[in-house]
Design a protein around this motif. Structure first.
Motif, PDB file in Angstrom:
ATOM      1  N   GLU A 188       0.867  -1.112  -0.028  1.00 33.74           N
ATOM      2  CA  GLU A 188      -0.078   0.056   0.038  1.00 33.74           C
ATOM      3  C   GLU A 188       0.801   1.161  -0.188  1.00 33.74           C
ATOM      4  O   GLU A 188       0.605   2.405  -0.755  1.00 33.74           O
ATOM      5  CB  GLU A 188      -0.898  -0.023   1.188  1.00 33.74           C
ATOM      6  CG  GLU A 188      -2.112  -0.767   1.076  1.00 33.74           C
ATOM      7  CD  GLU A 188      -3.013  -0.742   2.253  1.00 33.74           C
ATOM      8  OE1 GLU A 188      -4.199  -0.275   2.028  1.00 33.74           O
ATOM      9  OE2 GLU A 188      -2.727  -1.132   3.393  1.00 33.74           O
ATOM     10  N   ASN A 247      -6.156  -4.287  -5.787  1.00 36.00           N
ATOM     11  CA  ASN A 247      -6.997  -4.391  -4.644  1.00 36.00           C
ATOM     12  C   ASN A 247      -8.245  -3.572  -5.167  1.00 36.00           C
ATOM     13  O   ASN A 247      -9.454  -3.974  -5.094  1.00 36.00           O
ATOM     14  CB  ASN A 247      -6.390  -3.581  -3.370  1.00 36.00           C
ATOM     15  CG  ASN A 247      -7.583  -3.561  -2.277  1.00 36.00           C
ATOM     16  OD1 ASN A 247      -8.097  -4.439  -1.675  1.00 36.00           O
ATOM     17  ND2 ASN A 247      -7.842  -2.333  -1.548  1.00 36.00           N
ATOM     18  N   THR A 280     -14.080 -14.615   2.677  1.00 40.49           N
ATOM     19  CA  THR A 280     -13.128 -13.616   2.614  1.00 40.49           C
ATOM     20  C   THR A 280     -12.200 -13.701   3.768  1.00 40.49           C
ATOM     21  O   THR A 280     -12.708 -14.377   4.845  1.00 40.49           O
ATOM     22  CB  THR A 280     -13.728 -12.528   2.496  1.00 40.49           C
ATOM     23  OG1 THR A 280     -14.603 -12.101   3.804  1.00 40.49           O
ATOM     24  CG2 THR A 280     -14.833 -12.199   1.485  1.00 40.49           C
ATOM     25  N   PHE A 281     -10.981 -13.193   3.818  1.00 42.77           N
ATOM     26  CA  PHE A 281     -10.092 -13.319   4.874  1.00 42.77           C
ATOM     27  C   PHE A 281      -9.471 -11.926   5.220  1.00 42.77           C
ATOM     28  O   PHE A 281      -9.453 -11.169   4.191  1.00 42.77           O
ATOM     29  CB  PHE A 281      -8.910 -14.079   4.548  1.00 42.77           C
ATOM     30  CG  PHE A 281      -9.322 -15.485   4.032  1.00 42.77           C
ATOM     31  CD1 PHE A 281      -9.576 -16.646   4.862  1.00 42.77           C
ATOM     32  CD2 PHE A 281      -9.620 -15.855   2.658  1.00 42.77           C
ATOM     33  CE1 PHE A 281     -10.052 -17.896   4.297  1.00 42.77           C
ATOM     34  CE2 PHE A 281     -10.011 -16.993   2.290  1.00 42.77           C
ATOM     35  CZ  PHE A 281     -10.112 -18.179   3.180  1.00 42.77           C
ATOM     36  N   ARG A 282      -9.393 -11.691   6.585  1.00 44.87           N
ATOM     37  CA  ARG A 282      -8.930 -10.500   6.841  1.00 44.87           C
ATOM     38  C   ARG A 282      -7.728 -10.808   8.072  1.00 44.87           C
ATOM     39  O   ARG A 282      -8.098 -11.382   8.936  1.00 44.87           O
ATOM     40  CB  ARG A 282      -9.552  -9.403   7.449  1.00 44.87           C
ATOM     41  CG  ARG A 282      -8.986  -8.162   7.813  1.00 44.87           C
ATOM     42  CD  ARG A 282     -10.055  -6.951   7.705  1.00 44.87           C
ATOM     43  NE  ARG A 282     -10.752  -6.737   6.746  1.00 44.87           N
ATOM     44  CZ  ARG A 282     -11.652  -5.699   6.691  1.00 44.87           C
ATOM     45  NH1 ARG A 282     -12.191  -5.328   7.739  1.00 44.87           N
ATOM     46  NH2 ARG A 282     -12.397  -5.441   5.497  1.00 44.87           N
ATOM     47  N   SER A 283      -6.433 -10.419   8.108  1.00 43.66           N
ATOM     48  CA  SER A 283      -5.645 -10.552   9.294  1.00 43.66           C
ATOM     49  C   SER A 283      -5.898  -9.750  10.408  1.00 43.66           C
ATOM     50  O   SER A 283      -6.285  -8.642  10.225  1.00 43.66           O
ATOM     51  CB  SER A 283      -4.125 -10.369   8.755  1.00 43.66           C
ATOM     52  OG  SER A 283      -3.758  -9.117   8.186  1.00 43.66           O
ATOM     53  N   VAL A 284      -5.673 -10.092  11.388  1.00 44.11           N
ATOM     54  CA  VAL A 284      -5.664  -9.418  12.667  1.00 44.11           C
ATOM     55  C   VAL A 284      -4.406  -9.582  13.450  1.00 44.11           C
ATOM     56  O   VAL A 284      -3.745 -10.639  13.271  1.00 44.11           O
ATOM     57  CB  VAL A 284      -7.024  -9.653  13.551  1.00 44.11           C
ATOM     58  CG1 VAL A 284      -8.046  -9.140  12.864  1.00 44.11           C
ATOM     59  CG2 VAL A 284      -6.956 -11.088  14.021  1.00 44.11           C
ATOM     60  N   PHE A 296      -6.425 -14.321  12.049  1.00 41.46           N
ATOM     61  CA  PHE A 296      -7.151 -13.950  10.968  1.00 41.46           C
ATOM     62  C   PHE A 296      -8.746 -14.179  11.122  1.00 41.46           C
ATOM     63  O   PHE A 296      -9.276 -15.201  11.786  1.00 41.46           O
ATOM     64  CB  PHE A 296      -6.558 -14.545   9.694  1.00 41.46           C
ATOM     65  CG  PHE A 296      -6.859 -16.235   9.473  1.00 41.46           C
ATOM     66  CD1 PHE A 296      -7.821 -16.716   8.968  1.00 41.46           C
ATOM     67  CD2 PHE A 296      -5.795 -16.792   9.965  1.00 41.46           C
ATOM     68  CE1 PHE A 296      -7.992 -18.019   8.877  1.00 41.46           C
ATOM     69  CE2 PHE A 296      -5.738 -18.227   9.952  1.00 41.46           C
ATOM     70  CZ  PHE A 296      -6.994 -18.514   9.315  1.00 41.46           C
ATOM     71  N   ARG A 330     -18.499 -14.978   1.818  1.00 34.51           N
ATOM     72  CA  ARG A 330     -18.994 -13.803   1.015  1.00 34.51           C
ATOM     73  C   ARG A 330     -20.284 -13.270   1.088  1.00 34.51           C
ATOM     74  O   ARG A 330     -21.054 -13.932   1.351  1.00 34.51           O
ATOM     75  CB  ARG A 330     -18.704 -14.286  -0.419  1.00 34.51           C
ATOM     76  CG  ARG A 330     -16.883 -14.403  -0.557  1.00 34.51           C
ATOM     77  CD  ARG A 330     -16.813 -15.032  -2.363  1.00 34.51           C
ATOM     78  NE  ARG A 330     -17.498 -13.557  -3.056  1.00 34.51           N
ATOM     79  CZ  ARG A 330     -18.606 -13.541  -3.687  1.00 34.51           C
ATOM     80  NH1 ARG A 330     -19.348 -14.532  -3.631  1.00 34.51           N
ATOM     81  NH2 ARG A 330     -19.210 -12.278  -4.264  1.00 34.51           N
ATOM     82  N   LYS A 344     -17.747   1.519   1.106  1.00 31.93           N
ATOM     83  CA  LYS A 344     -17.424   1.325   2.461  1.00 31.93           C
ATOM     84  C   LYS A 344     -18.075   2.244   3.377  1.00 31.93           C
ATOM     85  O   LYS A 344     -18.744   3.105   3.160  1.00 31.93           O
ATOM     86  CB  LYS A 344     -15.837   2.090   2.803  1.00 31.93           C
ATOM     87  CG  LYS A 344     -14.896   1.686   1.865  1.00 31.93           C
ATOM     88  CD  LYS A 344     -14.468   0.232   2.216  1.00 31.93           C
ATOM     89  CE  LYS A 344     -13.290  -0.583   1.399  1.00 31.93           C
ATOM     90  NZ  LYS A 344     -12.798  -1.808   1.768  1.00 31.93           N
ATOM     91  N   ARG A 356     -19.814  -2.859   4.660  1.00 28.48           N
ATOM     92  CA  ARG A 356     -18.625  -3.270   4.154  1.00 28.48           C
ATOM     93  C   ARG A 356     -17.146  -2.425   4.884  1.00 28.48           C
ATOM     94  O   ARG A 356     -17.386  -1.104   4.484  1.00 28.48           O
ATOM     95  CB  ARG A 356     -18.436  -2.819   2.552  1.00 28.48           C
ATOM     96  CG  ARG A 356     -16.958  -3.241   2.173  1.00 28.48           C
ATOM     97  CD  ARG A 356     -17.188  -2.998   0.369  1.00 28.48           C
ATOM     98  NE  ARG A 356     -18.027  -4.402  -0.139  1.00 28.48           N
ATOM     99  CZ  ARG A 356     -17.590  -5.258  -0.895  1.00 28.48           C
ATOM    100  NH1 ARG A 356     -16.417  -5.385  -1.073  1.00 28.48           N
ATOM    101  NH2 ARG A 356     -18.447  -6.107  -1.102  1.00 28.48           N
ATOM    102  N   HIS A 357     -16.390  -2.972   5.816  1.00 26.18           N
ATOM    103  CA  HIS A 357     -15.508  -2.308   6.453  1.00 26.18           C
ATOM    104  C   HIS A 357     -14.163  -2.318   5.928  1.00 26.18           C
ATOM    105  O   HIS A 357     -13.980  -3.227   4.973  1.00 26.18           O
ATOM    106  CB  HIS A 357     -15.420  -2.636   7.948  1.00 26.18           C
ATOM    107  CG  HIS A 357     -16.811  -2.219   8.826  1.00 26.18           C
ATOM    108  ND1 HIS A 357     -17.368  -3.054   9.434  1.00 26.18           N
ATOM    109  CD2 HIS A 357     -17.224  -1.135   8.815  1.00 26.18           C
ATOM    110  CE1 HIS A 357     -18.345  -2.372   9.934  1.00 26.18           C
ATOM    111  NE2 HIS A 357     -18.221  -1.006   9.652  1.00 26.18           N
TER     112      HIS A 357
END
Length: 530
Positions: free
Chosen positions: A229, A264, A379-383, A387, A392, A429, A529-530
């Motif tokens: 990014e 993205n 869908t996946f998101r890391s924390v 994760f 979906r 968003k 949608r965040h």
């Protein structure tokens, strides 16, 4: 935990005297076998691989010559034998290992080339349970792991490209380097890990376990990037073994290499435009920073683009353009009038491609189709330390899903506009407000901390570009917690509102809508949608 034995250091250069080859995909097999044979390497093989090598006129030993056992149990048992795994795992310079190998007649195996039964493609093709089980390779992963563990002496290859690297070193020096063998071992374990992840994921799905005790997934490297990014962040792009149609399956016809942000944003744009079936007509979505700045349908693709652009031509500069139909020359001409980072479409005709060649830096992608917006997936998101996984968002509303909650019912035109606006809001968003009319977004408010600000910003954007919100529909992707956001939208000129409902102040919001003569419907579905 086993203690590390006091083994001699592995040699930097290791010759290859015997190679074990057992491959499901035989692409390039004969050429590779010929190269090894010319170097005096003894070839040992199994089943169909051995037959293919022998049919090419090359000397090759059957694995049963080493083990003293025939292949049995429909080929399930052929390489699971001490002679094979002793030949792979034996540390050549360790006296105890050498003594055991000599005592039991175990010859060293210096090269393993194994690609696995095609489990991933088998399940992707929709195979039944029994067929899937038979395509789970057992001997292959076992040999790969044994060879990889003993990489001090053994080179392990799971793809033709790996073997070609080995052949290059053999041609140059007659031996493999320890550095190469380490790299091959790392790749080998990654391959078996991905294979096991595919199998465990399939089993969980088969058993109806959406969230099993352990969850694994894997991807194949598509490209490493200059940065993520931001320039101080490293990044890479990976593709799943059986990807949905979209940016991961796209062919880049021209333009600079895609960046992290390009991919993205392009994914966000294409997922949005895929909501509009091309059989119902052309559609265009323009995205900036993963948020739509304009979406529209049209009688032609060029018209859809122009209507999408009109929503926010300022933000569209340097954006991503996604189309749901074949890119034609008329649309290409329009698109190329402003600076654009990426254009993605199912197809592009030759005239359009020719026009794009004049703008060599613009990235043009074609995919051969659209992602299915209703397809199940995750869908996946890391924390920090883990994760998140979720299904979906496949919400797709029709007029039958809407509940009228105001005194005035919406007209058919308002219903169409509301459904269009809510579809867009699903891809904005949160907090999100979308004004739309006649298949065109007029104002979009995205990512604000309260819904009133989103409604106000969306109206201001419409005013900035001369778009009248009179008789428009307003979509909110989550309920109005207070009446103020709805009042803001009504004051802007909308006459119909679509929202999920479910607030403790729903009655207050409905009353405000009735006082202003609005038609309002509840969907019962929130699309944050965040």
């Amino acid at each position: 935990m086993p203690a590390a034995p006091d083994f001699p250091a592995a040699p930097d250069r290791a010759p290859i005297k015997r190679a074990l080859i057992s491959v499901s995909d035989k692409t390039g097999l004969i050429e590779a076998a010929q190269a090894l044979s010319r170097m005096g390497v003894e070839l040992v093989s199994t089943g169909g691989t051995r037959k293919a090598i022998a049919d090419a006129g090359l000397p090759v030993r059957d694995i049963s010559d080493l083990t003293g056992f025939p292949e049995m149990m429909d080929g399930r048992v052929k390489t699971l034998h001490p002679v094979v795994h002793g030949g792979l795992l034996g540390v050549r310079d360790a006296p105890e290992h050498r003594r055991a190998m000599d005592e039991h007649g175990i010859g060293g195996i210096d090269l393993v080339y194994v690609n696995l039964y095609p489990f991933e493609s088998t399940i992707a093709a929709g195979a039944d349970y029994a067929t899937a089980i038979e395509n789970i390779d057992i001997g292959g992963p076992a040999m790969i792991r044994s060879a990889a563990k003993n990489h001090g002496y053994v080179a392990v290859c799971t793809e033709l490209a790996d073997l070609q690297e080995v052949l290059a070193e053999l041609n140059a020096s007659g031996a493999t380097s320890l550095e190469l063998r380490k790299r091959l071992a790392a790749r080998a374990y990654a391959r078996t890990a991905a294979y096991d992840a595919a199998i465990s994921g399939w089993f969980a799905k088969t058993l109806g376990e959406d969230y099993p005790r352990r969850k694994a997934f894997a991807g194949e490297l598509v490209q490493t990037m200059r940065y993520g990014e931001n320039p101080h962040q490293s990044a890479a792009f990976y593709r799943f073994a059986a990807p949905r149609t979209g940016v991961a399956t796209a062919t880049q016809l021209q333009g600079k290499e895609l960046s992290y942000n390009n991919i993205n944003d392009t994914d966000a744009a294409y997922e949005l435009v895929a909501e509009f079936d091309p059989k119902a007509g052309p559609a265009c979505a323009i995205i900036k920073h993963a948020n739509p700045c304009g979406v529209a349908t049209g009688k032609t693709l060029a018209e859809a683009y122009e209507r999408a652009l009109a929503c926010d031509p300022t933000s569209a500069f340097g954006g991503i353009i996604a189309l749901n139909s074949k890119l034609d020359a008329a649309t290409a001409e329009k698109v190329l009038e402003i600076f654009t980072e990426v254009v993605i479409a199912p197809e592009a005709d030759e005239a359009a491609v020719a026009l794009f060649r004049k703008k060599k830096n613009v990235r043009l992608l074609v995919t051969g189709g659209l992602p299915d917006p209703l397809a199940a997936g995750e869908t996946f998101r890391s924390v920090a330390g883990g994760f998140l996984v979720q299904a979906r968002d496949t919400a797709h509303l029709t007029a039958a899903d809407l509940k009228v909650v105001t005194k005035r019912a919406p007209t058919e035109t308002e219903i169409r506009d509301m459904l269009f606006a809510f579809t867009i809001a699903k891809h904005v968003k949160s907090n999100a407000i979308v004004y739309a009319r006649e298949g065109q977004t007029l104002g979009i408010g995205a990512g604000q901390m309260n819904r009133k600000d989103s409604a106000r910003i969306a109206a201001l954007r419409a005013a900035d570009f001369g778009l009248d919100l009179k008789s428009s529909a307003c979509a909110s992707e989550a309920f109005f917690p207070f009446a103020d956001g709805l009042i803001q939208a009504a004051d802007a000129g909308c006459t119909a509102v679509i929202q999920p409902g479910g607030s403790v102040r729903d009655e207050e919001v409905i009353q405000a809508a009735d006082e202003r003569g609005l038609a309002m419907v509840f969907t019962g579905v929130r699309v944050f949608r965040h």
